[in-house]
Design a protein around this motif. Structure first.
Motif, short mmCIF file in Angstrom:
data_model
loop_
_atom_site.label_atom_id
_atom_site.label_comp_id
_atom_site.label_asym_id
_atom_site.label_seq_id
_atom_site.Cartn_x
_atom_site.Cartn_y
_atom_site.Cartn_z
N ALA A 187 0.82 -1.20 0.00
CA ALA A 187 0.00 0.00 0.00
C ALA A 187 0.86 1.26 0.00
N LEU A 188 0.30 2.32 -0.58
CA LEU A 188 0.94 3.64 -0.59
C LEU A 188 -0.04 4.65 -0.02
N MET A 189 0.47 5.55 0.85
CA MET A 189 -0.36 6.65 1.33
C MET A 189 0.41 7.95 1.15
N PRO A 190 0.25 8.59 -0.02
CA PRO A 190 0.89 9.89 -0.28
C PRO A 190 0.04 11.01 0.31
N LEU A 191 0.67 11.90 1.05
CA LEU A 191 -0.02 12.98 1.74
C LEU A 191 0.52 14.34 1.29
N ALA A 192 -0.32 15.14 0.62
CA ALA A 192 -0.02 16.53 0.27
C ALA A 192 0.98 16.67 -0.86
N ASP A 290 8.58 14.06 -11.95
CA ASP A 290 7.42 13.96 -12.85
C ASP A 290 7.03 12.49 -13.00
N PRO A 291 6.21 11.99 -12.08
CA PRO A 291 5.80 10.58 -12.16
C PRO A 291 4.60 10.34 -13.07
N SER A 292 4.12 11.38 -13.73
CA SER A 292 2.82 11.28 -14.41
C SER A 292 2.78 10.20 -15.49
N VAL A 293 3.90 9.97 -16.17
CA VAL A 293 3.86 9.03 -17.31
C VAL A 293 3.91 7.58 -16.89
N LYS A 294 4.22 7.30 -15.62
CA LYS A 294 4.34 5.91 -15.19
C LYS A 294 3.35 5.52 -14.09
N LEU A 295 2.34 6.34 -13.87
CA LEU A 295 1.40 6.02 -12.80
C LEU A 295 0.70 4.68 -13.02
N GLY A 296 0.55 4.30 -14.27
CA GLY A 296 -0.06 3.02 -14.57
C GLY A 296 0.76 1.84 -14.11
N ASP A 297 2.04 2.06 -13.79
CA ASP A 297 2.90 0.98 -13.30
C ASP A 297 2.66 0.67 -11.83
N VAL A 298 1.97 1.56 -11.12
CA VAL A 298 1.74 1.37 -9.69
C VAL A 298 0.69 0.28 -9.50
N THR A 299 1.03 -0.76 -8.77
CA THR A 299 0.10 -1.87 -8.53
C THR A 299 -0.40 -1.93 -7.09
N ALA A 300 0.27 -1.20 -6.18
CA ALA A 300 -0.15 -1.20 -4.78
C ALA A 300 -1.49 -0.47 -4.63
N TYR A 301 -2.18 -0.73 -3.54
CA TYR A 301 -3.35 0.07 -3.18
C TYR A 301 -2.86 1.47 -2.80
N VAL A 302 -3.53 2.49 -3.29
CA VAL A 302 -3.11 3.87 -3.06
C VAL A 302 -4.25 4.66 -2.43
N MET A 303 -3.94 5.33 -1.32
CA MET A 303 -4.86 6.28 -0.70
C MET A 303 -4.15 7.62 -0.68
N TRP A 304 -4.52 8.49 -1.61
CA TRP A 304 -3.84 9.77 -1.84
C TRP A 304 -4.71 10.86 -1.21
N VAL A 305 -4.11 11.63 -0.30
CA VAL A 305 -4.89 12.61 0.46
C VAL A 305 -4.27 14.00 0.35
N ASN A 306 -5.04 14.96 -0.11
CA ASN A 306 -4.68 16.38 -0.08
C ASN A 306 -5.76 17.14 0.70
N SER A 307 -5.47 18.38 1.03
CA SER A 307 -6.46 19.18 1.75
C SER A 307 -6.83 20.42 0.94
N ALA A 308 -8.05 20.88 1.11
CA ALA A 308 -8.58 21.97 0.28
C ALA A 308 -7.97 23.33 0.61
N ASP A 309 -7.22 23.44 1.72
CA ASP A 309 -6.61 24.72 2.07
C ASP A 309 -5.11 24.73 1.80
N ASP A 310 -4.64 23.84 0.92
CA ASP A 310 -3.21 23.71 0.63
C ASP A 310 -2.78 24.71 -0.44
N GLY A 330 -6.13 3.02 -7.16
CA GLY A 330 -5.95 4.33 -6.55
C GLY A 330 -7.23 4.99 -6.10
N LYS A 331 -7.16 5.69 -4.98
CA LYS A 331 -8.27 6.49 -4.50
C LYS A 331 -7.73 7.84 -4.06
#
Length: 366
Positions: A187-192, A290-310, A330-331
């Motif tokens: 699993a991956l949990m990227p924050l901000a 710039d990870p944008s071109v390889k995001l499809g390679d990610v196989t782990a479960y992803v919970m990506w969280v940002n905040s609206a006041d960032d 990904g979520k």
């Protein structure tokens, strides 16, 4: 969250930390196993720039102990990565570890092996201010992630990660881990953070920090004998704004006198601990991201969280909502502004997002 400091030290509970956070003052460790510091030395480390260091020191802090399954693979390791200018210890604080790693908590250190590295150029790891100054190899995110991986695999002998988490810069590193070693974590949990090049306003304010330092005559090409203080004051000012949350600052600083006193207090507390070369390298290290071109390679479960006041990752760009579609499992969650959000610094306030960590751990356990 930066070689600048927990810029809001002293108001840490009332106002969000700055975009970049210096390690917070030592506090009583959370309940449970004691933190264990260590150093891993990588010999003859080769940087993306072509430069080398005979010895690259990576400092780290761990909690708990690794557990191996019947096949001999580690099954309880969690890698947690800090933001620009911070250190692993900058996350060992009530708002983060105090909410996560105590007995019965989501990442209970009696059950998990928690790894908090200090990245290249940060904390007690090798950095320009150790003596090389501007002659230190120019590092970037790829170098930092490679050193993290070697620490985990060669230094700590961990071959699998239950979870990879990261805040701000560490958030970006988490995506790079998921792309580079997709089979190594559950699993991956990227924050901000976001998953595109550092561009637009996010790049411009970083350029401003770099320009302030390199255009200060006292910088002297990096061979200064005393810090270029005016450049550092300006850099600190910028990052206070970049990392702040207006609603939290208004509550904590309701009068002009409060506000004036706060700025003076922060600058007086932080400037003595800043090094211009360290900061210059830290802010510049995002140039290759710039990870944008390889995001499809990610196989782990992803919970990506940002905040609206960032300020650094403003929600109106809609980047995350589009990019997450490329991630198989990904979520993306955008936290609405509320009493538990603190601008970019929300990544350090686990109370704001730990319910989503619980969901991620449950999903990825299947």
């Amino acid at each position: 969250m930066s070689r600048l400091a927990a810029v809001l030290a002293g108001l840490a509970l009332a106002v969000a930390p700055a975009a970049f956070a210096q390690p917070a003052p030592a506090a009583a460790p959370p309940p449970g196993p004691a933190p264990q510091p260590g150093d891993f030395v990588i010999h003859d480390f080769h940087f993306q720039s072509g430069e080398t260091l005979p010895e690259l020191r990576i400092h780290y802090t761990t909690f708990g102990a690794p557990h191996r399954d019947a096949a001999g693979h580690v099954d309880n390791a969690v890698l947690i990565m800090h933001g620009t200018g911070g250190a692993g210890t900058s996350l060992i604080r009530p708002e983060f570890t105090g909410e996560l790693i105590g007995p019965g908590q989501l990442l209970d250190a009696t059950k998990y092996f928690l790894i908090f590295p200090d990245d290249i150029g940060h904390g007690a790891s090798s950095k320009p201010s150790d003596g090389l100054k501007a002659h230190f190899p120019r590092y970037d995110y790829a170098d930092m992630v490679e050193a993290e991986h070697r620490l985990v695999t060669e230094g700590l002998h961990v071959d699998h990660l239950r979870l990879v988490m990261g805040t701000s810069m560490g958030c970006m590193h988490a995506f790079m881990w998921g792309e580079t070693w997709p089979d190594m974590m559950d699993a991956l949990m990227p924050l901000a953070c976001n998953t595109v090049q550092i561009a637009g306003r996010n790049r411009v304010w970083r350029d401003m920090v770099i320009d302030l330092i390199t255009h200060d005559p006292a910088w002297n090409g990096g061979d200064y004998t005393s810090e270029p203080t005016m450049a550092l004051r300006g850099a600190e000012d910028i990052t206070i704004i970049a990392g702040s949350a207006p609603h939290q600052m208004q509550k904590a600083l309701p009068t002009r006198d409060d506000s004036d006193a706060y700025l003076k207090r922060v600058l007086d507390a932080q400037l003595p601990h800043l090094d211009a070369n360290d900061l210059l390298y830290q802010v510049g290290s995002s140039r290759d991201y710039d990870p944008s071109v390889k995001l499809g390679d990610v196989t782990a479960y992803v919970m990506w969280v940002n905040s609206a006041d960032d300020f650094i990752n403003p929600p109106e760009l809609g980047i995350a909502e589009q990019q997450v579609k490329q991630i198989k499992r990904g979520k993306f969650v955008l936290l609405p502004i509320g009493p538990n959000t603190h601008g970019h610094g929300t990544h350090t306030y686990a109370v704001a997002w730990k319910q989503y960590l619980a969901e991620l751990l449950q999903e990825s356990a299947r």
